[in-house]
Motif scaffolding. Structure first.
Motif, PDB file in Angstrom:
ATOM      1  N   MET A 117      39.157   9.868  21.423  1.00  0.00           N
ATOM      2  CA  MET A 117      38.352  10.993  20.971  1.00  0.00           C
ATOM      3  C   MET A 117      37.402  10.579  19.836  1.00  0.00           C
ATOM      4  SD  MET A 117      41.088  14.081  21.246  1.00  0.00           S
ATOM      5  CE  MET A 117      39.837  15.338  21.101  1.00  0.00           C
ATOM      6  N   GLY A 118      37.410   9.279  19.516  1.00  0.00           N
ATOM      7  CA  GLY A 118      36.510   8.769  18.499  1.00  0.00           C
ATOM      8  C   GLY A 118      36.984   9.001  17.071  1.00  0.00           C
ATOM      9  N   GLU A 119      38.221   9.407  16.909  1.00  0.00           N
ATOM     10  CA  GLU A 119      38.764   9.638  15.571  1.00  0.00           C
ATOM     11  C   GLU A 119      39.247   8.321  14.969  1.00  0.00           C
ATOM     12  OE1 GLU A 119      41.716  12.766  15.373  1.00  0.00           O
ATOM     13  OE2 GLU A 119      40.763  13.819  17.046  1.00  0.00           O
ATOM     14  N   ASP A 120      39.093   8.203  13.674  1.00  0.00           N
ATOM     15  CA  ASP A 120      39.592   7.037  12.962  1.00  0.00           C
ATOM     16  C   ASP A 120      41.092   7.177  12.739  1.00  0.00           C
ATOM     17  OD1 ASP A 120      37.089   5.837  12.748  1.00  0.00           O
ATOM     18  OD2 ASP A 120      36.647   6.854  10.857  1.00  0.00           O
ATOM     19  N   LEU A 121      41.791   6.050  12.819  1.00  0.00           N
ATOM     20  CA  LEU A 121      43.211   6.052  12.512  1.00  0.00           C
ATOM     21  C   LEU A 121      43.384   6.030  10.997  1.00  0.00           C
ATOM     22  CD1 LEU A 121      44.574   3.471  15.108  1.00  0.00           C
ATOM     23  CD2 LEU A 121      44.375   5.946  15.327  1.00  0.00           C
ATOM     24  N   THR A 122      44.290   6.846  10.525  1.00  0.00           N
ATOM     25  CA  THR A 122      44.544   6.885   9.088  1.00  0.00           C
ATOM     26  C   THR A 122      45.529   5.786   8.717  1.00  0.00           C
ATOM     27  OG1 THR A 122      46.429   8.388   9.284  1.00  0.00           O
ATOM     28  CG2 THR A 122      44.232   9.401   9.086  1.00  0.00           C
ATOM     29  N   ASP A 123      45.610   5.505   7.420  1.00  0.00           N
ATOM     30  CA  ASP A 123      46.603   4.546   6.938  1.00  0.00           C
ATOM     31  C   ASP A 123      48.004   5.007   7.309  1.00  0.00           C
ATOM     32  OD1 ASP A 123      44.656   2.895   5.893  1.00  0.00           O
ATOM     33  OD2 ASP A 123      44.837   3.676   3.847  1.00  0.00           O
ATOM     34  N   ALA A 124      48.228   6.321   7.248  1.00  0.00           N
ATOM     35  CA  ALA A 124      49.539   6.879   7.604  1.00  0.00           C
ATOM     36  C   ALA A 124      49.852   6.623   9.080  1.00  0.00           C
ATOM     37  CB  ALA A 124      49.580   8.372   7.293  1.00  0.00           C
ATOM     38  N   ASP A 125      48.847   6.750   9.941  1.00  0.00           N
ATOM     39  CA  ASP A 125      49.035   6.470  11.371  1.00  0.00           C
ATOM     40  C   ASP A 125      49.470   5.025  11.580  1.00  0.00           C
ATOM     41  OD1 ASP A 125      48.192   9.033  12.195  1.00  0.00           O
ATOM     42  OD2 ASP A 125      46.102   8.392  12.389  1.00  0.00           O
ATOM     43  N   VAL A 126      48.752   4.128  10.938  1.00  0.00           N
ATOM     44  CA  VAL A 126      49.025   2.698  11.086  1.00  0.00           C
ATOM     45  C   VAL A 126      50.399   2.352  10.531  1.00  0.00           C
ATOM     46  CG1 VAL A 126      48.270   0.386  10.430  1.00  0.00           C
ATOM     47  CG2 VAL A 126      46.576   2.103  11.102  1.00  0.00           C
ATOM     48  N   GLN A 127      50.731   2.909   9.378  1.00  0.00           N
ATOM     49  CA  GLN A 127      52.041   2.636   8.766  1.00  0.00           C
ATOM     50  C   GLN A 127      53.177   3.150   9.646  1.00  0.00           C
ATOM     51  OE1 GLN A 127      51.767   4.329   4.840  1.00  0.00           O
ATOM     52  NE2 GLN A 127      50.901   2.452   3.963  1.00  0.00           N
ATOM     53  N   LYS A 128      52.997   4.343  10.208  1.00  0.00           N
ATOM     54  CA  LYS A 128      54.026   4.917  11.089  1.00  0.00           C
ATOM     55  C   LYS A 128      54.243   4.019  12.298  1.00  0.00           C
ATOM     56  CE  LYS A 128      55.160   9.021  13.819  1.00  0.00           C
ATOM     57  NZ  LYS A 128      54.707  10.348  14.262  1.00  0.00           N
ATOM     58  N   ALA A 129      53.152   3.572  12.915  1.00  0.00           N
ATOM     59  CA  ALA A 129      53.256   2.702  14.091  1.00  0.00           C
ATOM     60  C   ALA A 129      53.919   1.381  13.729  1.00  0.00           C
ATOM     61  CB  ALA A 129      51.872   2.470  14.691  1.00  0.00           C
TER      62      ALA A 129
END
Length: 118
Positions: free
Chosen positions: A57-69
């Motif tokens: 959808m063209g949204e940027d991944l947040t730091d929280a997203d990356v940390q969770k993954a």
């Protein structure tokens, strides 16, 4: 003249009968039959799906997203059953990619695709 659909169904059968597929299926069943492994695996898959949706959808991944993954990936790597499943998935993915290259070869030859299907 060869019927390509018959060949495709024969290929499907060969895949299902292959040791790689049987291993993948067994590792998947092992994960699904263990509640802890199943929960970790499903949470990881859900996170992957959500991140892919955001990216599509063209949204940027947040730091929280990356940390969770990263945290979830770290947890599943420590789980032997899931680790084996992921390795089997990667192996099956490589096989399917190789098969796709073989199937696309006639079009590559015909059109002379730049760079081929590497």
């Amino acid at each position: 003249m060869a019927n390509v659909y018959d060949a495709a169904y024969n290929l499907e059968k060969a895949i299902r009968e292959s040791d790689d597929y049987k291993n993948l299926k067994q590792f998947y069943e092992n994960v699904m039959n263990d509640e802890t492994s199943k929960r970790l695996f499903n949470e990881f898959r859900e996170t992957q799906f959500q991140l892919q949706q955001k990216q599509m959808m063209g949204e940027d991944l947040t730091d929280a997203d990356v940390q969770k993954a990263q945290m979830q990936f770290s947890l599943i790597q420590q789980n032997e059953a899931i680790s084996k499943l992921i390795q089997a998935e990667e192996r099956m993915g490589m096989i399917l990619s190789d098969l796709n290259r073989v199937m696309m070869k006639p079009l590559e030859d015909l059109y002379g695709m730049p760079g081929g299907f590497q």
